[in-house]
Design a protein around this motif. Structure first.
Motif, mmCIF file in Angstrom:
data_model
loop_
_atom_site.group_PDB
_atom_site.id
_atom_site.type_symbol
_atom_site.label_atom_id
_atom_site.label_comp_id
_atom_site.label_asym_id
_atom_site.label_seq_id
_atom_site.Cartn_x
_atom_site.Cartn_y
_atom_site.Cartn_z
ATOM 1 N N MET A 42 -46.287 27.448 -1.429
ATOM 2 C CA MET A 42 -46.135 26.856 -2.961
ATOM 3 C C MET A 42 -47.411 27.603 -3.513
ATOM 4 O O MET A 42 -48.687 27.396 -3.206
ATOM 5 C CB MET A 42 -46.426 25.342 -2.652
ATOM 6 N N GLY A 43 -47.212 28.032 -4.816
ATOM 7 C CA GLY A 43 -48.177 27.969 -5.790
ATOM 8 C C GLY A 43 -48.012 27.109 -6.823
ATOM 9 O O GLY A 43 -47.211 26.506 -7.033
ATOM 10 N N PHE A 44 -49.386 27.186 -7.504
ATOM 11 C CA PHE A 44 -49.465 26.094 -8.378
ATOM 12 C C PHE A 44 -50.622 26.232 -9.233
ATOM 13 O O PHE A 44 -51.647 27.052 -9.246
ATOM 14 C CB PHE A 44 -49.528 24.636 -7.905
ATOM 15 N N GLY A 45 -50.513 25.440 -10.354
ATOM 16 C CA GLY A 45 -51.605 25.939 -11.486
ATOM 17 C C GLY A 45 -52.695 25.093 -11.032
ATOM 18 O O GLY A 45 -52.817 24.134 -10.563
ATOM 19 N N TYR A 46 -53.753 25.949 -11.327
ATOM 20 C CA TYR A 46 -55.297 25.791 -11.143
ATOM 21 C C TYR A 46 -56.085 26.377 -11.745
ATOM 22 O O TYR A 46 -55.953 27.649 -11.895
ATOM 23 C CB TYR A 46 -55.366 25.896 -9.218
ATOM 24 N N SER A 76 -50.942 40.835 -8.913
ATOM 25 C CA SER A 76 -50.366 41.031 -10.337
ATOM 26 C C SER A 76 -50.437 39.382 -10.867
ATOM 27 O O SER A 76 -50.449 39.337 -11.929
ATOM 28 C CB SER A 76 -48.862 41.466 -10.321
ATOM 29 N N ASP A 77 -50.634 38.478 -10.239
ATOM 30 C CA ASP A 77 -50.974 37.152 -10.537
ATOM 31 C C ASP A 77 -52.230 36.471 -10.917
ATOM 32 O O ASP A 77 -52.264 35.350 -11.233
ATOM 33 C CB ASP A 77 -49.818 36.298 -9.854
ATOM 34 N N LEU A 78 -53.139 37.224 -10.397
ATOM 35 C CA LEU A 78 -54.660 36.884 -10.387
ATOM 36 C C LEU A 78 -55.084 36.409 -12.149
ATOM 37 O O LEU A 78 -55.972 35.846 -12.210
ATOM 38 C CB LEU A 78 -55.526 37.878 -10.010
ATOM 39 N N ARG A 79 -54.273 37.114 -12.977
ATOM 40 C CA ARG A 79 -54.835 36.598 -14.423
ATOM 41 C C ARG A 79 -54.386 35.456 -14.670
ATOM 42 O O ARG A 79 -54.778 34.863 -15.767
ATOM 43 C CB ARG A 79 -53.945 37.958 -15.272
ATOM 44 N N PHE A 80 -53.533 34.529 -14.129
ATOM 45 C CA PHE A 80 -53.143 33.478 -14.491
ATOM 46 C C PHE A 80 -53.781 32.329 -13.719
ATOM 47 O O PHE A 80 -54.607 32.622 -12.632
ATOM 48 C CB PHE A 80 -51.637 33.285 -13.999
#
Length: 113
Positions: A45-49, A71-75
């Motif tokens: 599970m990925g989640f905002g942090y 590619s998602d490390l910027r978020f």
């Protein structure tokens, strides 16, 4: 162990939260912003942090948490293994991820200060 059904039950109680199936992946959003997403097999599970805090989170519990793909490390995002996540911790993580994407007044109404 946490399942999609557990997150779904919590997300249904969070104002403005909606569930979507995107490329066979369950995602929970507020508007266009995804705050929780599961892998296709629901094992992760990925989640905002907050980005500035995620390295410390992962270092504290490396068997549970890990970085998203490059590619998602910027978020503002981090991932975890659902088999190692308990229900109370999931509730805290999902609620805080939701809080990051809703207006402050709405978060205060739901969670208090």
């Amino acid at each position: 162990m946490v399942a999609v059904a557990d997150v779904r039950a919590l997300a249904r109680t969070l104002p403005r939260s909606t569930e979507h199936l995107v490329h066979d992946r369950v995602k929970f959003r507020v508007g266009a912003i995804v705050y929780v997403a599961f892998s296709r097999d629901e094992a992760t599970m990925g989640f905002g942090y907050p980005k500035e805090e995620r390295d410390a989170l992962i270092a504290a519990e490396p068997e549970l948490f890990f970085l998203p793909r490059a590619s998602d490390l910027r978020f503002h995002w981090v991932c975890c293994h659902t088999a190692r996540l308990d229900h109370d911790y999931m509730t805290e993580l999902v609620t805080e991820a939701w809080r990051m994407v809703v207006p402050k007044f709405l978060a205060r109404q739901r969670l208090g200060r």
